[in-house]
Each structure stands twice: as structure tokens, then as C-alpha cells.
Motif scaffolding. Structure first.
Motif, PDB file in Angstrom:
ATOM      1  N   GLU A 150       0.775  -1.462  -0.034  1.00 21.65           N
ATOM      2  CA  GLU A 150       0.103   0.035  -0.140  1.00 21.65           C
ATOM      3  C   GLU A 150       0.829   1.208   0.100  1.00 21.65           C
ATOM      4  OE1 GLU A 150      -2.404  -0.286   3.486  1.00 21.65           O
ATOM      5  OE2 GLU A 150      -3.838  -1.774   2.424  1.00 21.65           O
ATOM      6  N   THR A 151       2.067   1.364   0.873  1.00 25.17           N
ATOM      7  CA  THR A 151       2.831   2.392   0.680  1.00 25.17           C
ATOM      8  C   THR A 151       3.685   2.525  -0.430  1.00 25.17           C
ATOM      9  OG1 THR A 151       3.484   1.935   3.169  1.00 25.17           O
ATOM     10  CG2 THR A 151       4.949   3.458   1.967  1.00 25.17           C
ATOM     11  N   GLN A 152       4.090   1.358  -1.229  1.00 24.97           N
ATOM     12  CA  GLN A 152       4.712   1.576  -2.262  1.00 24.97           C
ATOM     13  C   GLN A 152       3.420   2.152  -3.464  1.00 24.97           C
ATOM     14  OE1 GLN A 152       6.155  -2.301  -3.135  1.00 24.97           O
ATOM     15  NE2 GLN A 152       7.828  -1.971  -1.896  1.00 24.97           N
ATOM     16  N   LEU A 153       2.308   1.634  -3.391  1.00 26.09           N
ATOM     17  CA  LEU A 153       1.347   2.235  -4.542  1.00 26.09           C
ATOM     18  C   LEU A 153       1.149   3.849  -4.293  1.00 26.09           C
ATOM     19  CD1 LEU A 153      -0.964   1.901  -6.372  1.00 26.09           C
ATOM     20  CD2 LEU A 153      -2.550   1.084  -4.521  1.00 26.09           C
ATOM     21  N   ASP A 154       0.989   4.109  -2.919  1.00 25.69           N
ATOM     22  CA  ASP A 154       0.691   5.554  -2.762  1.00 25.69           C
ATOM     23  C   ASP A 154       1.943   6.473  -3.168  1.00 25.69           C
ATOM     24  OD1 ASP A 154      -0.824   7.651  -1.326  1.00 25.69           O
ATOM     25  OD2 ASP A 154       1.284   7.878  -0.212  1.00 25.69           O
ATOM     26  N   VAL A 155       3.322   5.826  -2.985  1.00 28.71           N
ATOM     27  CA  VAL A 155       4.337   6.763  -3.580  1.00 28.71           C
ATOM     28  C   VAL A 155       4.295   6.789  -5.262  1.00 28.71           C
ATOM     29  CG1 VAL A 155       6.970   6.459  -3.748  1.00 28.71           C
ATOM     30  CG2 VAL A 155       5.640   6.102  -1.633  1.00 28.71           C
ATOM     31  N   ALA A 156       4.229   5.696  -5.692  1.00 26.89           N
ATOM     32  CA  ALA A 156       3.940   5.509  -7.175  1.00 26.89           C
ATOM     33  C   ALA A 156       2.915   6.435  -7.667  1.00 26.89           C
ATOM     34  CB  ALA A 156       3.685   4.113  -7.686  1.00 26.89           C
ATOM     35  N   LYS A 157       1.669   6.832  -6.827  1.00 26.74           N
ATOM     36  CA  LYS A 157       0.664   7.497  -7.443  1.00 26.74           C
ATOM     37  C   LYS A 157       1.082   9.021  -7.202  1.00 26.74           C
ATOM     38  CE  LYS A 157      -3.735   4.657  -6.603  1.00 26.74           C
ATOM     39  NZ  LYS A 157      -4.815   4.639  -5.706  1.00 26.74           N
ATOM     40  N   GLN A 158       1.831   9.267  -6.077  1.00 26.92           N
ATOM     41  CA  GLN A 158       2.329  10.562  -5.978  1.00 26.92           C
ATOM     42  C   GLN A 158       3.359  10.894  -7.008  1.00 26.92           C
ATOM     43  OE1 GLN A 158       1.146  12.509  -3.766  1.00 26.92           O
ATOM     44  NE2 GLN A 158       2.264  14.263  -4.550  1.00 26.92           N
ATOM     45  N   GLY A 159       4.246   9.847  -7.597  1.00 28.80           N
ATOM     46  CA  GLY A 159       4.970  10.224  -8.636  1.00 28.80           C
ATOM     47  C   GLY A 159       4.134  10.744  -9.927  1.00 28.80           C
ATOM     48  N   LEU A 160       3.011  10.115 -10.189  1.00 26.68           N
ATOM     49  CA  LEU A 160       2.284  10.495 -11.389  1.00 26.68           C
ATOM     50  C   LEU A 160       1.810  11.836 -11.014  1.00 26.68           C
ATOM     51  CD1 LEU A 160       1.666   9.344 -14.041  1.00 26.68           C
ATOM     52  CD2 LEU A 160      -0.367   8.095 -13.264  1.00 26.68           C
ATOM     53  N   THR A 161       1.036  12.210  -9.769  1.00 26.83           N
ATOM     54  CA  THR A 161       0.577  13.398  -9.342  1.00 26.83           C
ATOM     55  C   THR A 161       1.585  14.501  -9.681  1.00 26.83           C
ATOM     56  OG1 THR A 161      -0.843  12.246  -7.750  1.00 26.83           O
ATOM     57  CG2 THR A 161      -0.454  14.669  -7.717  1.00 26.83           C
ATOM     58  N   GLU A 162       2.826  14.208  -9.369  1.00 22.48           N
ATOM     59  CA  GLU A 162       3.913  15.488  -9.672  1.00 22.48           C
ATOM     60  C   GLU A 162       3.910  15.891 -11.096  1.00 22.48           C
ATOM     61  OE1 GLU A 162       8.786  15.944  -9.083  1.00 22.48           O
ATOM     62  OE2 GLU A 162       7.806  13.968  -8.885  1.00 22.48           O
ATOM     63  N   LEU A 163       3.680  15.011 -12.247  1.00 21.67           N
ATOM     64  CA  LEU A 163       3.531  15.295 -13.477  1.00 21.67           C
ATOM     65  C   LEU A 163       2.224  15.866 -14.142  1.00 21.67           C
ATOM     66  CD1 LEU A 163       4.970  12.293 -15.053  1.00 21.67           C
ATOM     67  CD2 LEU A 163       6.134  14.309 -14.569  1.00 21.67           C
ATOM     68  N   THR A 164       1.041  15.505 -13.365  1.00 22.53           N
ATOM     69  CA  THR A 164      -0.099  15.912 -13.735  1.00 22.53           C
ATOM     70  C   THR A 164      -0.977  17.173 -12.959  1.00 22.53           C
ATOM     71  OG1 THR A 164      -1.659  14.395 -12.497  1.00 22.53           O
ATOM     72  CG2 THR A 164      -0.696  13.729 -14.651  1.00 22.53           C
ATOM     73  N   GLY A 165      -0.207  17.263 -11.646  1.00 18.31           N
ATOM     74  CA  GLY A 165      -0.805  18.240 -10.439  1.00 18.31           C
ATOM     75  C   GLY A 165      -2.147  17.807 -10.222  1.00 18.31           C
ATOM     76  N   GLN A 166      -2.514  16.574 -10.415  1.00 23.51           N
ATOM     77  CA  GLN A 166      -4.035  16.084 -10.094  1.00 23.51           C
ATOM     78  C   GLN A 166      -4.080  14.585  -9.205  1.00 23.51           C
ATOM     79  OE1 GLN A 166      -6.737  16.355 -13.036  1.00 23.51           O
ATOM     80  NE2 GLN A 166      -5.766  17.865 -14.151  1.00 23.51           N
ATOM     81  N   PRO A 167      -4.672  14.243  -8.463  1.00 23.77           N
ATOM     82  CA  PRO A 167      -4.653  12.998  -7.567  1.00 23.77           C
ATOM     83  C   PRO A 167      -5.113  12.050  -8.438  1.00 23.77           C
ATOM     84  CG  PRO A 167      -6.532  14.457  -6.971  1.00 23.77           C
ATOM     85  CD  PRO A 167      -5.629  15.277  -7.827  1.00 23.77           C
ATOM     86  N   VAL A 168      -4.384  10.883  -8.288  1.00 26.72           N
ATOM     87  CA  VAL A 168      -4.701   9.642  -9.431  1.00 26.72           C
ATOM     88  C   VAL A 168      -5.900   8.833  -8.698  1.00 26.72           C
ATOM     89  CG1 VAL A 168      -3.764   7.429 -10.299  1.00 26.72           C
ATOM     90  CG2 VAL A 168      -2.161   9.394  -9.737  1.00 26.72           C
TER      91      VAL A 168
END
Length: 432
Positions: free
Chosen positions: A192-210
Motif C-alpha cells: 500500500e505504501t509503495q502504491l501511494d508513492v507511485a501515485k504521488q510520482g504521477l501526481t507530480e507530473l499532472t498536478g492532479q490526484p490519481v
């Protein structure tokens, strides 16, 4: 009526949770990525600097108006007050100024470099979107597999406990399942922690929550990359935007060296002037004087404390640094291209092997469970076979994601990564 409302509610919820695919995520990143916007602004900045350098070669015109109120006292005439007026127009045009010409050429090369850097920023963004998108999918799949294995283990534990109550199995079987369940629960927290970190990496590009991402289809034919390693490496080294940008930097450096050395040369300007004034020396009142001047000015630099020499030396060293950086970039591109090409093709073979391993693991697990039912196999054998099956599932998914990432990495190194690449990969996703 209630049935209709329920259907409407289900439809509205399904619309809200509609998954984003790769292209929609890329569009979000395209509109909000600060690095891409910075690259665009850098291009505009370079264009402005080029215009400034070019403007120095064009005519320079200025006008001056001076109106003065003067109060003059002399011993012979006493005090005299009068108004003075002075008008002038000056036009200067460089005729010979080698330094300015090559400085303008330098600015042009840097503008070209900025445009290539902007294209490179596009490719980097595409690569980052794909890499982070499928990293999120990989983490989601990992968590899902752990949850499935946890659910299966919990059911087995309940079944074993009932059998233990009937004295069918030993207490060690219960302990073994409880230990595995505890281990899976710990793995689930980490996943779950790894998934949250991965989503944050995508949010860094889009500026929107995954929210929800479209998953990969199961029946995709992954093809190996065409060509041989030597030819694709040479193609990457000649076509890569990184090399093209570095070549422009070297060209700009060459022009800068020439420009700095040229500051030792004479400068020739054409000057046209017009004066109209009724003030003379020390603002003495005079009859109106109308003067027109056409002149050729020749400026010969003699000595500036060594600053001109040191600026030329600085430009030469900067050019040498750029050339060394090009060598480093060429080696990096060769390594990146080879690594991505070989890894992508290896992933194709790995996918085929993982697919066979998955089928074998399923058969082995089914046989172990059947053997346990008849008392031929132990619960430990069953757990091992289940773990192998989940591991085979994970390996297969990881091999698919690795192929996609390496393929995009290869196309970026080759300098051919574009929206067509994203379109093709997007077609591999499940459409909602």
C-alpha cells in the motif's frame, strides 16, 4: 421508481470512476508540467536574446531636446536673462564590427538549441508519463495479488482450524498458516505504501490526484524491437535531441570564441547628426546655428587591462567544456540505447517464459490442493505451490511492464518518441 433511481445512481457512479488512460494522463501532464513550461519559456527567452544581438547590428537613432532658462552676469553688461534651445538627432550604423556579427550568430545557435531542448522536454515528459503510469499499475497489481493471496490464506486457515477441532490435522498446520497470514498482512502494508508513492510520482507530473487507471489487456502480442544493436546505436547517436542540442551549443561556443577575439579588431561606424541650437559655449546666447554632420568613426581597441584577452580565454575554455560534454553524452546515449534495446527484447522472451511458468504453477497448485484433500500432501506443500503461482503471476505482469518501459526508453534514446508511440501503447489498455 426505486429501480430506476438505483440504475441512475449506478450509472452516475460508474461515470465518476471512469478510468484515465495513458493519453488522458499525458494531456493532464502536458498542461501542467512545470519543466515543459520552463523549456517553452527558455525558448522565448533565447529568441529575445537573439533579437537583442541582432538589434545591435541595426541603425541606432536618438533625438535630444534641451530647453534652458539662463541668467548670465558679466561686469560689462550686468545681468542678462534668456531662453536657450538645443535640438539634435543622431543616427549611427555599424559598418564593420566583427564581434557583433558573431555574437548574433552565437545567439541564433542558442535559440536553435533552446528549440531542440523544448522538443527533448516533450520526449522526457512522454517517457516519464509512461514510466510512472505503469509503475502505478505494477504497484496496484502487486497489492491485488497480495490481497488475493491473503484472502485465500484466510479461507484455508479457517478450514484448517475446523479440521484441527475434529483432530484431522496437526496444530503445526494451523501455526504454519497463521505465520503465512501474518507475513502477507505485513507485505500488504508495504505494498500500500509503495502504491501511494507511485501515485504521488504521477501526481507530480499532472498536478492532479490519481483516481483510477486503465489496466493492461491480457492478450497483447509483444514484439521484439527490430534492427541490430550496432546500427540502432549509431542511429541514436546521430538523431538524439541531446546530441543535436549539444552540437548547437558547440556551434554557439565557436561563434563566441570568434566574437571575443574580434574585440581586438577596429570598429567602423557611420554617423549622421543634425544640430539646431542658439546656445554656445557655457550656454552663451548665440545666433541660431544649424549643423549637419556625416562622419565615419573608426575605433581601434588598444588596451583594456587584459579583460578582452581573458574573455576570449573564458570562451575558449567554455567551448572545450562543451566538446567534452558531447563525448559524455555520446557514451551515455550508446549505453542507454544498448541497455533499452537488449532489455526490451529480453523482456519478450521473459514474457513467454513467464506465461509458461504461470500455467505450470496453476497446474501444480491444483494438484497439491487435490493431494492435500486426500491426505497425500501437507499444508506446507500447498502453501509453497500457492506462493509459486502468485509469484508466477507477479513475474508475468512485471515482464510486460518492463517491456513497455524499455521500449519507450529505447525510442527516447533513438529520438523517435512521439504521440504515435503513446497511441499504440494506449491501444493496449482496457477501454472502459
Amino acid at each position: 421508481m426505486i429501480k430506476k433511481l438505483l440504475i441512475l445512481y449506478i450509472y452516475s457512479v460508474a461515470t465518476l470512476v471512469q478510468a484515465d488512460d495513458l493519453l488522458s494522463i499525458y494531456e493532464q501532464a502536458l498542461n501542467s508540467d512545470p519543466n515543459l513550461k520552463a523549456a517553452q519559456l527558455q525558448t522565448e527567452l533565447s529568441e529575445a536574446q537573439q533579437a537583442q544581438a541582432g538589434g545591435a547590428l541595426l541603425p541606432q537613432a536618438s533625438a535630444n531636446v534641451n530647453i534652458s532658462y539662463n541668467n548670465q552676469y558679466t561686469d560689462s553688461t550686468g545681468t542678462d536673462s534668456y531662453k536657450g534651445e538645443r535640438y539634435s538627432v543622431n543616427l549611427t550604423q555599424s559598418l564593420i564590427d566583427v564581434s557583433k556579427v558573431y555574437n548574433w550568430q552565437r545567439a541564433r545557435a542558442l535559440t536553435d538549441k533552446s528549440e531542440i531542448d523544448f522538443q527533448q522536454a516533450h520526449q522526457v515528459l512522454m517517457y516519464d508519463v509512461v514510466e510512472r503510469y505503469f509503475t502505478v499499475l505494477a504497484m496496484q497489481d502487486n497489492l491485488k495479488l497480495i490481497e488475493q493471496e491473503t484472502e485465500t490464506t484466510e479461507k484455508q486457515l479457517n478450514q484448517i482450524k475446523r479440521q484441527y477441532d475434529k483432530h484431522i490435522v496437526k496444530i503445526t498446520d494451523v501455526y504454519e498458516l497463521e505465520a503465512k497470514l501474518d507475513s502477507l498482512l505485513a507485505e500488504g502494508i508495504e505494498a500500500e505504501t509503495q502504491l501511494d508513492v507511485a501515485k504521488q510520482g504521477l501526481t507530480e507530473l499532472t498536478g492532479q490526484p490519481v483516481m483510477q487507471l486503465a489496466n493492461l489487456q491480457n492478450d497483447i502480442q509483444f514484439m521484439p524491437l527490430a534492427g541490430d544493436i550496432q546500427s540502432v546505436t549509431e542511429q541514436a547517436q546521430s538523431n538524439s535531441p541531446l546530441i543535436k542540442a549539444q552540437n548547437k551549443e558547440i556551434t554557439a561556443g565557436d561563434y563566441d570564441v570568434i566574437s571575443q577575439h574580434a574585440k581586438h579588431l577596429p570598429v567602423v561606424d557611420l554617423q549622421l547628426q543634425y544640430y539646431n541650437t542658439d546656445n554656445g559655449y557655457q550656454n552663451r546666447q548665440t545666433p541660431t546655428i544649424d549643423t549637419k554632420v556625416a562622419a565615419i568613426n573608426v575605433t581601434i581597441p588598444l588596451f583594456s587591462g587584459g579583460a578582452t584577452y581573458q574573455r576570449a580565454k573564458e570562451a575558449s575554455r567554455q567551448l572545450a567544456i562543451s566538446k567534452q560534454r558531447k563525448i559524455s553524452i555520446l557514451r551515455g546515449i550508446e549505453k542507454e540505447t544498448r541497455d533499452a534495446f537488449l532489455s526490451a527484447n529480453a523482456s519478450v522472451r521473459r514474457i513467454k517464459a513467464a506465461t509458461r511458468a504461470q500455467k505450470t504453477a496453476i497446474k501444480a497448485r491444483e494438484a497439491m490442493e487435490k493431494g492435500f484433500t486426500y491426505g497425500v500432501q501437507s499444508i506446507g506443500d500447498v502453501l509453497i505451490s500457492q506462493a509459486r503461482e502468485f509469484s508466477a503471476n507477479r513475474d508475468l505482469l512485471e515482464a510486460k511492464y518492463t517491456y513497455i518501459k524499455n521500449r519507450i526508453r529505447f525510442e527516447r534514446a533513438l529520438g523517435v518518441l512521439g504521440t504515435n508511440s503513446l497511441d499504440e501503447i494506449n491501444s493496449w489498455l482496457i477501454k472502459y
